[in-house]
Enzyme design. Structure first.
Site, short mmCIF file in Angstrom:
data_model
loop_
_atom_site.label_atom_id
_atom_site.label_comp_id
_atom_site.label_asym_id
_atom_site.label_seq_id
_atom_site.Cartn_x
_atom_site.Cartn_y
_atom_site.Cartn_z
N TYR A 33 41.56 38.13 34.72
CA TYR A 33 41.44 36.72 34.34
C TYR A 33 40.01 36.37 34.00
CZ TYR A 33 39.30 35.41 38.85
OH TYR A 33 38.46 35.29 39.93
N LYS A 147 37.32 41.85 36.94
CA LYS A 147 37.77 40.50 37.31
C LYS A 147 39.29 40.48 37.41
CE LYS A 147 36.46 35.68 36.53
NZ LYS A 147 36.07 35.42 37.91
N GLU A 180 28.46 39.46 47.60
CA GLU A 180 28.51 38.20 46.84
C GLU A 180 29.38 37.23 47.62
OE1 GLU A 180 30.63 38.76 43.08
OE2 GLU A 180 31.95 40.22 44.03
N LEU A 205 30.97 41.21 41.05
CA LEU A 205 31.30 40.80 39.69
C LEU A 205 29.99 40.39 39.02
CD1 LEU A 205 33.74 40.15 37.77
CD2 LEU A 205 33.29 37.77 38.35
N1 PDD Z 1 34.91 33.16 40.04
N2 PDD Z 1 31.88 36.67 42.00
C1 PDD Z 1 33.20 36.47 42.15
C2 PDD Z 1 33.95 37.28 43.17
C3 PDD Z 1 33.86 35.52 41.35
O1 PDD Z 1 35.19 35.32 41.48
C4 PDD Z 1 33.11 34.76 40.42
C5 PDD Z 1 33.76 33.73 39.54
C6 PDD Z 1 31.73 34.99 40.32
C7 PDD Z 1 30.87 34.26 39.33
O2 PDD Z 1 31.16 34.65 38.01
P1 PDD Z 1 30.96 33.65 36.79
O3 PDD Z 1 29.55 33.18 36.85
O4 PDD Z 1 31.25 34.49 35.61
O5 PDD Z 1 31.94 32.51 36.98
C8 PDD Z 1 31.16 35.96 41.12
C9 PDD Z 1 35.70 32.25 39.22
C10 PDD Z 1 34.96 31.05 38.81
C11 PDD Z 1 37.00 31.96 39.94
O6 PDD Z 1 37.56 32.90 40.49
O7 PDD Z 1 37.47 30.82 39.91
#
Ligand code: PDD
Length: 287
Positions: A33, A147, A180, A205
């Site tokens: 996703y 992801k 993270e 991620l």
């Molecule tokens: N989550 N790390 C994890 C485990 C994440 O699920 C996300 C993003 C990030 C940050 O990635 P980005 O800057 O590309 O949004 C880091 C999304 C927002 C979610 O699961 O809703």
């Protein structure tokens, strides 16, 4: 105006948006996703999200449901049909519908669904107030660079954070290093003024917001190091913050109840929030 979802080639009312019970996303969490922010009517870092989506698909050998160019058209159409000025676009691709067998089906067609929701415009004062985080063991699989939609450990962790009155849980691997947050990347600023975030690899991620903030830090002349840091180092840091598409940049003012810095937003985080806000406000719709 009704909320519209996209399901495998059709735009349908959100309340009527269904997938088959034997979709492998539903049965096995066999899918990936992206969440893309819309700011002032513009998709934030759309290309970065699509590039990462392509990588996630390739790593799991899931086929694109349509060429990326066509996917962009659907994404744009979802923003338009839902009249999103500020909000988020959620996009999910799974290996498709097939009888429940663990091994890949030979003939399944990838499923693609999208939803979109409006939010209030970004409020810098609100995000600058800061949040609390807790630390918990990282019990996820060993490919957190993908992801994937299999987010059970992340959901359990976020729930623990909520129950502790915190916004996020930072995940700690064996040995005490932080990977993270459950849905955000983790950052600290050392006493020496060095900005630190975990290096990319299979443990985290590579956030699109993380990449944008790294670039902005470079432009600001802020010294940046990508390396692991531990819970003790984080608690002793002069600043800490989190980044993600949905959280933007938020100062962390407490870790497991320990106040960070002065217990308020620090100067480097404040600068990065201002730069990131400029970056968002300066974004233009692509050709
Ligand atoms: N989550 N790390 C994890 C485990 C994440 O699920 C996300 C993003 C990030 C940050 O990635 P980005 O800057 O590309 O949004 C880091 C999304 C927002 C979610 O699961 O809703």
């Amino acid at each position: 105006m009704p909320r519209i979802a996209y399901v495998n080639g059709k735009y349908v009312r959100h309340g009527d948006a269904f997938v088959h019970v034997e979709d492998r996303g539903y049965q096995f969490a066999d899918g990936v996703y992206e969440v893309i922010a819309v700011h002032g009517g513009v998709l934030v870092d759309e290309q970065g999200h699509l590039d990462r989506l392509g990588r996630s698909l390739a790593e799991l050998a899931i086929a694109w449901p349509m060429p990326p160019k066509a996917l962009k058209v659907v994404i744009g159409e979802m923003v338009r049909r839902n009249a999103i000025r500020d909000g988020f676009l959620y996009l999910q691709i799974t290996r498709g519908v097939a009888p429940r067998e663990h091994a890949f089906p030979t003939h399944a067609k990838s499923s693609c669904v999208m939803t979109a929701r409006r939010t209030r415009p970004l409020d810098i004062n609100e995000i600058s107030r800061g949040v609390a985080v807790i630390t918990i063991p990282d019990i996820r699989w060993k490919r957190c660079d993908i992801k994937a939609i299999s987010l059970l450990p992340n959901c359990l962790g976020k729930q623990r954070a909520r129950e502790a009155g915190a916004y996020e849980a930072w995940l700690v691997e064996a040995g005490g290093l932080i990977t993270e947050g459950t849905s955000t990347n983790a950052w600290i600023v050392t006493a020496g003024g060095e900005l630190v975030t975990r290096d990319t690899g299979a443990a985290i991620l590579n956030g699109i917001t993380r990449q944008a903030v790294m670039k902005l830090a470079g432009e600001e002349g802020i010294a940046l190091v990508e390396r692991p840091f531990g819970v003790d180092e984080a608690k002793a840091a002069s600043e800490a913050f989190i980044t993600s598409t949905t959280a933007f940049i938020r100062p962390v003012i407490r870790i497991d109840g320990v106040a960070i810095g002065g217990g308020g937003i620090g100067p480097i985080c404040g600068r990065l929030i201002a730069c990131y806000a400029d970056y968002l406000f300066g974004q233009r719709a692509g050709p």
